[in-house]
Design a protein around this motif. Structure first.
Motif, PDB file in Angstrom:
ATOM      1  N   SER A 127      34.664 -24.260  -4.740  1.00 55.06           N
ATOM      2  CA  SER A 127      35.167 -25.198  -5.625  1.00 55.06           C
ATOM      3  C   SER A 127      34.849 -26.531  -5.070  1.00 55.06           C
ATOM      4  O   SER A 127      35.695 -26.851  -3.995  1.00 55.06           O
ATOM      5  CB  SER A 127      36.765 -25.130  -6.200  1.00 55.06           C
ATOM      6  OG  SER A 127      37.106 -26.328  -6.625  1.00 55.06           O
ATOM      7  N   ARG A 167      33.985 -20.076 -11.011  1.00 56.34           N
ATOM      8  CA  ARG A 167      34.444 -21.570 -10.101  1.00 56.34           C
ATOM      9  C   ARG A 167      35.093 -22.538 -11.013  1.00 56.34           C
ATOM     10  O   ARG A 167      35.730 -23.459 -10.734  1.00 56.34           O
ATOM     11  CB  ARG A 167      32.946 -22.118  -9.542  1.00 56.34           C
ATOM     12  CG  ARG A 167      33.260 -23.067  -8.518  1.00 56.34           C
ATOM     13  CD  ARG A 167      31.745 -23.795  -8.297  1.00 56.34           C
ATOM     14  NE  ARG A 167      31.715 -25.064  -9.214  1.00 56.34           N
ATOM     15  CZ  ARG A 167      30.697 -25.593  -9.006  1.00 56.34           C
ATOM     16  NH1 ARG A 167      29.328 -25.308  -8.359  1.00 56.34           N
ATOM     17  NH2 ARG A 167      30.765 -26.640 -10.040  1.00 56.34           N
ATOM     18  N   GLN A 186      31.829 -27.084   1.011  1.00 56.77           N
ATOM     19  CA  GLN A 186      31.438 -26.281  -0.130  1.00 56.77           C
ATOM     20  C   GLN A 186      30.740 -25.098   0.121  1.00 56.77           C
ATOM     21  O   GLN A 186      29.456 -25.273   0.385  1.00 56.77           O
ATOM     22  CB  GLN A 186      31.184 -26.933  -1.322  1.00 56.77           C
ATOM     23  CG  GLN A 186      31.161 -26.423  -2.630  1.00 56.77           C
ATOM     24  CD  GLN A 186      30.424 -27.025  -3.558  1.00 56.77           C
ATOM     25  OE1 GLN A 186      29.994 -28.320  -3.481  1.00 56.77           O
ATOM     26  NE2 GLN A 186      30.189 -26.226  -4.699  1.00 56.77           N
ATOM     27  N   THR A 235      40.859 -14.390  -1.586  1.00 52.18           N
ATOM     28  CA  THR A 235      39.633 -14.826  -2.143  1.00 52.18           C
ATOM     29  C   THR A 235      39.054 -13.512  -2.672  1.00 52.18           C
ATOM     30  O   THR A 235      38.407 -13.692  -3.967  1.00 52.18           O
ATOM     31  CB  THR A 235      38.764 -15.360  -1.099  1.00 52.18           C
ATOM     32  OG1 THR A 235      39.299 -16.655  -0.678  1.00 52.18           O
ATOM     33  CG2 THR A 235      37.308 -15.931  -1.624  1.00 52.18           C
ATOM     34  N   ASP A 256      35.093 -23.276   0.440  1.00 55.90           N
ATOM     35  CA  ASP A 256      35.440 -22.897  -0.826  1.00 55.90           C
ATOM     36  C   ASP A 256      34.392 -23.285  -1.863  1.00 55.90           C
ATOM     37  O   ASP A 256      33.568 -24.106  -1.518  1.00 55.90           O
ATOM     38  CB  ASP A 256      36.564 -23.627  -1.422  1.00 55.90           C
ATOM     39  CG  ASP A 256      37.475 -22.816  -2.501  1.00 55.90           C
ATOM     40  OD1 ASP A 256      38.577 -22.228  -2.140  1.00 55.90           O
ATOM     41  OD2 ASP A 256      37.095 -22.758  -3.536  1.00 55.90           O
ATOM     42  N   GLY A 278      37.217 -19.219   1.175  1.00 55.64           N
ATOM     43  CA  GLY A 278      37.967 -19.485  -0.050  1.00 55.64           C
ATOM     44  C   GLY A 278      39.391 -20.058   0.168  1.00 55.64           C
ATOM     45  O   GLY A 278      40.319 -19.650  -0.272  1.00 55.64           O
ATOM     46  N   CYS A 279      39.160 -21.221   1.181  1.00 55.24           N
ATOM     47  CA  CYS A 279      40.571 -21.618   1.540  1.00 55.24           C
ATOM     48  C   CYS A 279      41.462 -22.525   0.748  1.00 55.24           C
ATOM     49  O   CYS A 279      42.585 -22.836   0.641  1.00 55.24           O
ATOM     50  CB  CYS A 279      40.117 -22.869   2.765  1.00 55.24           C
ATOM     51  SG  CYS A 279      38.930 -24.231   1.817  1.00 55.24           S
ATOM     52  N   GLY A 280      40.929 -22.919  -0.638  1.00 59.62           N
ATOM     53  CA  GLY A 280      41.612 -23.584  -1.738  1.00 59.62           C
ATOM     54  C   GLY A 280      42.144 -24.857  -1.013  1.00 59.62           C
ATOM     55  O   GLY A 280      41.364 -25.749  -0.206  1.00 59.62           O
ATOM     56  N   TRP A 292      38.787 -22.492 -11.142  1.00 63.68           N
ATOM     57  CA  TRP A 292      39.323 -23.027 -10.206  1.00 63.68           C
ATOM     58  C   TRP A 292      39.225 -24.436  -9.989  1.00 63.68           C
ATOM     59  O   TRP A 292      40.097 -25.123  -9.642  1.00 63.68           O
ATOM     60  CB  TRP A 292      38.648 -22.244  -8.772  1.00 63.68           C
ATOM     61  CG  TRP A 292      39.078 -20.865  -8.620  1.00 63.68           C
ATOM     62  CD1 TRP A 292      38.379 -19.727  -8.648  1.00 63.68           C
ATOM     63  CD2 TRP A 292      40.565 -20.711  -8.383  1.00 63.68           C
ATOM     64  NE1 TRP A 292      39.238 -18.747  -8.573  1.00 63.68           N
ATOM     65  CE2 TRP A 292      40.564 -19.133  -8.020  1.00 63.68           C
ATOM     66  CE3 TRP A 292      41.684 -21.256  -7.834  1.00 63.68           C
ATOM     67  CZ2 TRP A 292      41.417 -18.436  -7.897  1.00 63.68           C
ATOM     68  CZ3 TRP A 292      42.823 -20.506  -7.546  1.00 63.68           C
ATOM     69  CH2 TRP A 292      42.661 -19.078  -7.462  1.00 63.68           C
ATOM     70  N   CYS A 335      36.897 -24.699   7.040  1.00 64.73           N
ATOM     71  CA  CYS A 335      37.385 -24.340   5.781  1.00 64.73           C
ATOM     72  C   CYS A 335      36.377 -24.374   4.694  1.00 64.73           C
ATOM     73  O   CYS A 335      35.796 -25.323   4.564  1.00 64.73           O
ATOM     74  CB  CYS A 335      38.514 -25.019   5.232  1.00 64.73           C
ATOM     75  SG  CYS A 335      39.986 -24.922   6.555  1.00 64.73           S
TER      76      CYS A 335
END
Ligand code: SAM
Length: 244
Positions: free
Chosen positions: A118, A42, A146, A168, A116, A92-94, A45, A114
């Motif tokens: 991170s 994590r 998150q 992901t 993620d 894990g959409c980023g 990222w 969405c």
């Protein structure tokens, strides 16, 4: 552009056991330095997304963006047998543009989540996505959260019609014990998937490896499609359907 090519459907695909990740053939842009050896972490990222703060916000897709995938995603969502809004989870959409653009443009009501692990990526999306009313359908919704793919505790069982994993689990598999985390993440995805729902993995991992592994570990049927190449790398879409 040619459409996705069906590679294989059913259970008779021959393959070597185990999970192998082919090294990518392309060189990466410098901004990814420091990340490539730590794709499952994590903090790596977070640093990657923090670096993007130096420039004006732009969605970033690790590979294959909206133009390559919206057709298959809309078709899958359209095929869902549901009265109310369809629900999509982008795991894990980023800072990918897929979720926001589907929310904006999908002609039928769609609730997009969405997520993620991170917090930096999630904050970037929350801050920079302009919450325009959806052009496609006024009943659509977009949420950024998150969450760790291995513990989707924010979601009730049977919530989503379609779960998207674009790159992901490929990233998670880079860890020495990545197979354990990915098993947990697929199991969590199946838990939060609605009966009759689907999971779509978009990956550069070869079908002979991915299909065999998925079908050996879970009671699922996997259909593989070859997507358009991105540069010199081939990408595949794996449509995962639980077997009753
Ligand atoms: C290769 S990038 C793909 C991002 C996006 N899906 C795309 O296609 O551009 C992998 C993403 O997964 C996220 N990620 C990695 N492990 C995760 C985990 N265990 N739970 C949730 N997100 C994770 C990373 O933060 C990163 O944003």
């Amino acid at each position: 552009m040619t459409g996705p090519r069906l590679l294989r459907s059913g259970r008779s695909f021959l393959a070597a056991p185990g999970i192998l990740l082919r090294p990518r053939s392309r060189s990466r842009p410098p901004a990814r330095d420091g990340l490539l050896g730590n794709l499952e972490k994590r903090t790596a990222w977070d640093s990657f997304y923090l670096r993007s703060l130096a420039q004006p916000f732009k969605h970033f897709d690790w590979f294959l963006g909206y133009s390559s995938l919206h057709g298959i995603l809309v078709e899958l969502l359209q095929g869902v047998d549901r009265d109310g809004p369809r629900k999509l989870l982008d795991l894990g959409c980023g800072t990918s543009e897929l979720g926001p653009r589907l929310y904006c443009e999908c002609p039928f009501p769609l609730h997009v989540y969405c997520v993620d692990f991170s917090p930096v990526a999630v904050r970037l999306m929350q801050t920079h996505f302009s919450p325009l009313p959806p052009l496609g359908n006024p009943a659509s919704e977009l949420h950024f959260l998150q969450a760790d793919a291995t513990h989707l505790t924010d979601f009730q069982p049977g919530t989503f019609d379609l779960i998207l994993d674009k790159g992901t689990m490929d990233a998670m598999l880079r860890a020495d014990d990545g197979g354990v985390a990915v098993k947990q993440a697929v199991s969590e995805s199946l838990r939060v998937m609605r009966a009759g729902g689907l999971m779509l993995q978009v990956s550069d991992e070869d079908p002979d490896v991915r299909i065999l592994w998925l079908e050996r570990v879970w009671k699922v049927n996997v259909t593989a499609f070859e997507l358009e190449p991105d540069g010199r790398t081939s990408y595949f879409a794996y449509l995962i359907k639980p077997v009753k």
